[in-house]
Design a protein around this motif. Structure first.
Motif, PDB file in Angstrom:
ATOM      1  N   ALA A 160       8.422  12.575  28.853  1.00  0.00           N
ATOM      2  CA  ALA A 160       9.854  12.860  28.991  1.00  0.00           C
ATOM      3  C   ALA A 160      10.419  12.065  30.171  1.00  0.00           C
ATOM      4  O   ALA A 160       9.783  12.008  31.234  1.00  0.00           O
ATOM      5  CB  ALA A 160      10.062  14.351  29.209  1.00  0.00           C
ATOM      6  N   GLY A 161      11.543  11.443  29.962  1.00  0.00           N
ATOM      7  CA  GLY A 161      12.218  10.721  31.040  1.00  0.00           C
ATOM      8  C   GLY A 161      11.636   9.348  31.350  1.00  0.00           C
ATOM      9  O   GLY A 161      12.082   8.678  32.292  1.00  0.00           O
ATOM     10  N   ALA A 162      10.645   8.893  30.566  1.00  0.00           N
ATOM     11  CA  ALA A 162       9.986   7.607  30.872  1.00  0.00           C
ATOM     12  C   ALA A 162      10.920   6.411  30.666  1.00  0.00           C
ATOM     13  O   ALA A 162      10.693   5.331  31.212  1.00  0.00           O
ATOM     14  CB  ALA A 162       8.744   7.447  30.004  1.00  0.00           C
ATOM     15  N   GLY A 163      11.942   6.626  29.849  1.00  0.00           N
ATOM     16  CA  GLY A 163      12.864   5.512  29.576  1.00  0.00           C
ATOM     17  C   GLY A 163      12.808   5.074  28.120  1.00  0.00           C
ATOM     18  O   GLY A 163      13.176   3.935  27.800  1.00  0.00           O
ATOM     19  N   LYS A 164      12.373   5.966  27.236  1.00  0.00           N
ATOM     20  CA  LYS A 164      12.234   5.612  25.810  1.00  0.00           C
ATOM     21  C   LYS A 164      13.594   5.269  25.182  1.00  0.00           C
ATOM     22  O   LYS A 164      13.757   4.205  24.585  1.00  0.00           O
ATOM     23  CB  LYS A 164      11.617   6.781  25.023  1.00  0.00           C
ATOM     24  CG  LYS A 164      10.233   7.170  25.501  1.00  0.00           C
ATOM     25  CD  LYS A 164       9.676   8.322  24.716  1.00  0.00           C
ATOM     26  CE  LYS A 164      10.362   9.649  25.016  1.00  0.00           C
ATOM     27  NZ  LYS A 164      10.210  10.124  26.383  1.00  0.00           N
ATOM     28  N   SER A 165      14.543   6.197  25.336  1.00  0.00           N
ATOM     29  CA  SER A 165      15.847   5.985  24.690  1.00  0.00           C
ATOM     30  C   SER A 165      16.541   4.747  25.277  1.00  0.00           C
ATOM     31  O   SER A 165      17.175   3.974  24.556  1.00  0.00           O
ATOM     32  CB  SER A 165      16.733   7.215  24.860  1.00  0.00           C
ATOM     33  OG  SER A 165      16.040   8.361  24.429  1.00  0.00           O
ATOM     34  N   SER A 166      16.393   4.560  26.588  1.00  0.00           N
ATOM     35  CA  SER A 166      16.999   3.387  27.230  1.00  0.00           C
ATOM     36  C   SER A 166      16.408   2.100  26.660  1.00  0.00           C
ATOM     37  O   SER A 166      17.116   1.118  26.434  1.00  0.00           O
ATOM     38  CB  SER A 166      16.722   3.389  28.736  1.00  0.00           C
ATOM     39  OG  SER A 166      17.123   4.609  29.287  1.00  0.00           O
ATOM     40  N   GLY A 199      19.306   9.889  29.752  1.00  0.00           N
ATOM     41  CA  GLY A 199      19.584  10.678  30.948  1.00  0.00           C
ATOM     42  C   GLY A 199      18.737  11.924  30.981  1.00  0.00           C
ATOM     43  O   GLY A 199      18.128  12.293  29.986  1.00  0.00           O
ATOM     44  N   THR A 203      16.960  15.019  26.424  1.00  0.00           N
ATOM     45  CA  THR A 203      15.633  14.891  25.822  1.00  0.00           C
ATOM     46  C   THR A 203      15.680  14.835  24.289  1.00  0.00           C
ATOM     47  O   THR A 203      16.329  15.645  23.650  1.00  0.00           O
ATOM     48  CB  THR A 203      14.740  16.059  26.274  1.00  0.00           C
ATOM     49  OG1 THR A 203      14.735  16.051  27.679  1.00  0.00           O
ATOM     50  CG2 THR A 203      13.335  15.899  25.745  1.00  0.00           C
ATOM     51  N   THR A 204      14.966  13.859  23.746  1.00  0.00           N
ATOM     52  CA  THR A 204      14.891  13.707  22.297  1.00  0.00           C
ATOM     53  C   THR A 204      13.832  14.683  21.773  1.00  0.00           C
ATOM     54  O   THR A 204      12.690  14.641  22.197  1.00  0.00           O
ATOM     55  CB  THR A 204      14.444  12.251  21.995  1.00  0.00           C
ATOM     56  OG1 THR A 204      15.229  11.378  22.808  1.00  0.00           O
ATOM     57  CG2 THR A 204      14.628  11.891  20.553  1.00  0.00           C
ATOM     58  N   LYS A 212      11.129   0.627  34.346  1.00  0.00           N
ATOM     59  CA  LYS A 212      11.879   0.839  35.602  1.00  0.00           C
ATOM     60  C   LYS A 212      11.328   0.060  36.802  1.00  0.00           C
ATOM     61  O   LYS A 212      11.458   0.516  37.938  1.00  0.00           O
ATOM     62  CB  LYS A 212      11.938   2.336  35.941  1.00  0.00           C
ATOM     63  CG  LYS A 212      12.458   3.221  34.798  1.00  0.00           C
ATOM     64  CD  LYS A 212      12.686   4.656  35.248  1.00  0.00           C
ATOM     65  CE  LYS A 212      12.900   5.578  34.059  1.00  0.00           C
ATOM     66  NZ  LYS A 212      13.091   6.964  34.401  1.00  0.00           N
ATOM     67  N   ASP A 251      12.459  -2.467  38.074  1.00  0.00           N
ATOM     68  CA  ASP A 251      13.578  -2.898  38.936  1.00  0.00           C
ATOM     69  C   ASP A 251      13.774  -1.930  40.098  1.00  0.00           C
ATOM     70  O   ASP A 251      14.105  -2.326  41.220  1.00  0.00           O
ATOM     71  CB  ASP A 251      14.861  -3.029  38.108  1.00  0.00           C
ATOM     72  CG  ASP A 251      15.233  -1.767  37.353  1.00  0.00           C
ATOM     73  OD1 ASP A 251      16.322  -1.251  37.544  1.00  0.00           O
ATOM     74  OD2 ASP A 251      14.405  -1.260  36.557  1.00  0.00           O
ATOM     75  N   ARG A 285      14.689  -2.046  31.734  1.00  0.00           N
ATOM     76  CA  ARG A 285      15.617  -1.871  30.628  1.00  0.00           C
ATOM     77  C   ARG A 285      16.886  -2.717  30.832  1.00  0.00           C
ATOM     78  O   ARG A 285      17.577  -3.063  29.895  1.00  0.00           O
ATOM     79  CB  ARG A 285      15.923  -0.374  30.588  1.00  0.00           C
ATOM     80  CG  ARG A 285      16.994   0.126  29.733  1.00  0.00           C
ATOM     81  CD  ARG A 285      18.324   0.280  30.396  1.00  0.00           C
ATOM     82  NE  ARG A 285      19.297   0.622  29.371  1.00  0.00           N
ATOM     83  CZ  ARG A 285      19.972  -0.292  28.684  1.00  0.00           C
ATOM     84  NH1 ARG A 285      19.779  -1.570  28.895  1.00  0.00           N
ATOM     85  NH2 ARG A 285      20.847   0.083  27.786  1.00  0.00           N
TER      86      ARG A 285
END
Ligand SMILES: Nc1nc2c(ncn2[C@@H]2O[C@H](COP(=O)(O)OP(=O)(O)OP(=O)(O)O)[C@@H](O)[C@H]2O)c(=O)[nH]1
Ligand SMILES: [Mg+2]
Length: 410
Positions: free
Chosen positions: A53-59, A78, A82-83, A159, A161, A215
């Motif tokens: 969760a929050g790893a950046g999948k959707s981004s 964000g 959560t998906t 992430k 960056d 991303r």
């Protein structure tokens, strides 16, 4: 141009076609070309994006589709977004390519096996396992289970960056110190790479591979290498689909797309001169204009010169689409690629068929003798598509250069 020079150039091209043709019969090439076009039109490619969760999948899904996070149709991102079930997102210009945003792993609700069953793992061609921190047992358990099911997976550390920026800040390296920043960036990336490698080793991966990405800019860090690696590990047709649909991030992407298109155009030119052939009025040639129109439109999409791709690129780089379009010299907008347009190009291209002459063609590729006009239709159609491709490549390079230019200050 000196006719002798032209003839030599044509001979060289025909020799290349002959080499590519090899020992194949004309019927075999024709069947192959039709199958290739059908496959390109119909093949599906299902890419699964997974991770905690929050790893950046959707981004990452949004970045792959060239979209901003808050745009209509983008995957919600964000901390509170959560998906919970697999969400399907189509590639913007090749809708049969689907990117799946999977639910986060490691919620303790399911083990890796149950998770894969729940997300219908069989549906996907390969998995990308994203982590924004250290990889964990959840990630490696999932990878193991994917492997057991004979599917491929790729570890991605997102992430980076943020890590780079944080180091610049903590080391007090200002924006002006470009050299210092570059050195520090390299060091940070090396540290992350080693950390990921050691952690995955500790978790039982014998030879871990990790790709570092942000991303915010897929042309940086390891995304181009990830793209290349995935392409290499797909079968031929899926590799072609990937090469065609993935964004142009480096000069190499344009080269690869060009090579894929070169192998398509001579086959399509041959097929267009045999199947559903209609002799064209006022032209001493026969060709299936539908195939020619399809091939030109396809070339436009592959090189990001169609309306949708240009809008996406403009959006990504924050420039007006008109600015990008202003550098396109030869390639027409997709709506203009019609039968009439193709016929007008064929009229211009007809000289190639005329210059070549049946003897020269048959000397190079005897098999073409069975085509309409003893092969001159093939040469005409081939040169039309070849020129179209060369021009599309030049235009794509200019569009990319324009997109990469620093924004004008207001
Ligand atoms: N700076 C930076 N931020 C990122 C990157 N990728 C994702 N983020 C941020 O990380 C947060 C979480 O990203 P999501 O894409 O929503 O994460 P997710 O894995 O889809 O999360 P769940 O659906 O909740 O499992 C968001 O605020 C993103 O903007 C990246 O490469 N760089
Ligand atoms: Mg998400």
């Amino acid at each position: 141009m000196d006719p002798a020079v032209i003839i030599e150039a044509i001979k060289k091209d025909l020799a290349e076609v002959k080499a590519a043709l090899g020992k194949k019969t004309f019927e075999a090439v024709s069947a192959e070309a039709q199958q290739q076009s059908n496959l390109l039109n119909n093949i599906t490619l299902e890419i699964a994006i997974t991770g905690r969760a929050g790893a950046g999948k959707s981004s990452f899904v949004n970045a792959l589709r060239g979209m901003k996070d808050k745009e209509k149709g983008a995957a919600p991102t964000g901390v509170t977004e959560t998906t919970m079930v697999p969400q399907e997102y189509s590639h913007p210009t090749f809708p049969k390519v689907k990117i799946w945003d999977l639910p986060g792993i490691g919620t303790n609700e399911f083990n890796a096996e149950e998770y894969l069953t729940k997300v219908n793992f069989k549906d996907y061609d390969f998995f990308i396992i994203i982590s924004s921190e250290r990889f964990t047992k959840d990630d490696t358990n999932l990878a193991l289970e994917i492997q057991k099911n004979k599917k491929k997976f790729y570890y991605v550390r997102s992430k980076v960056d943020i890590d780079i920026e944080n180091t610049w800040k903590s080391e007090g390296i200002s924006e002006e110190d470009t050299y210092e920043r570059m050195q520090s960036e390299k060091k940070t990336l090396d540290i992350i790479r080693k950390e990921c490698y050691d952690k995955l080793k500790e978790l039982g991966e014998s030879s871990p591979r990790v790709f570092l990405i942000s991303r915010w800019d897929l042309s940086k860090y390891d995304f181009p290498l990830l793209q290349e690696t995935i392409e290499q590990e797909q079968d031929k047709i899926k590799r072609d689909v990937l090469i065609m649909c993935l964004p142009i991030l480096t000069k190499d992407s344009i080269k690869k797309k060009k090579a894929a298109m070169e192998s398509l155009i001579w086959k399509n030119a041959m097929v267009s001169c045999t199947v559903g052939l209609i002799p064209l009025p006022f032209l001493s040639l026969g060709c299936d204009i539908g195939i020619v129109v399809w091939t030109m439109s396809h070339i436009c999409k592959v090189f990001g010169l169609d309306e949708d791709s240009l809008n996406i690129l403009a959006n990504r780089v924050g420039k007006p689409v008109e600015e990008l379009k202003s550098v396109i010299e030869h390639t027409p907008s997709t709506g203009m690629i019609t039968t009439e347009f193709a016929v007008s190009l064929l009229k211009r291209s007809v000289m190639w068929g005329a210059i070549t002459g049946a003897e020269l063609i048959l000397d190079c590729i005897p098999v073409l003798g069975s085509l309409y006009g003893g092969g001159s239709s093939f040469v005409t159609t081939f040169y039309l598509l070849k020129n179209f491709l060369e021009n599309a490549v030049k235009d794509a390079e200019k569009v990319q250069a324009k997109a990469a230019e620093p924004k004008r200050r207001k």
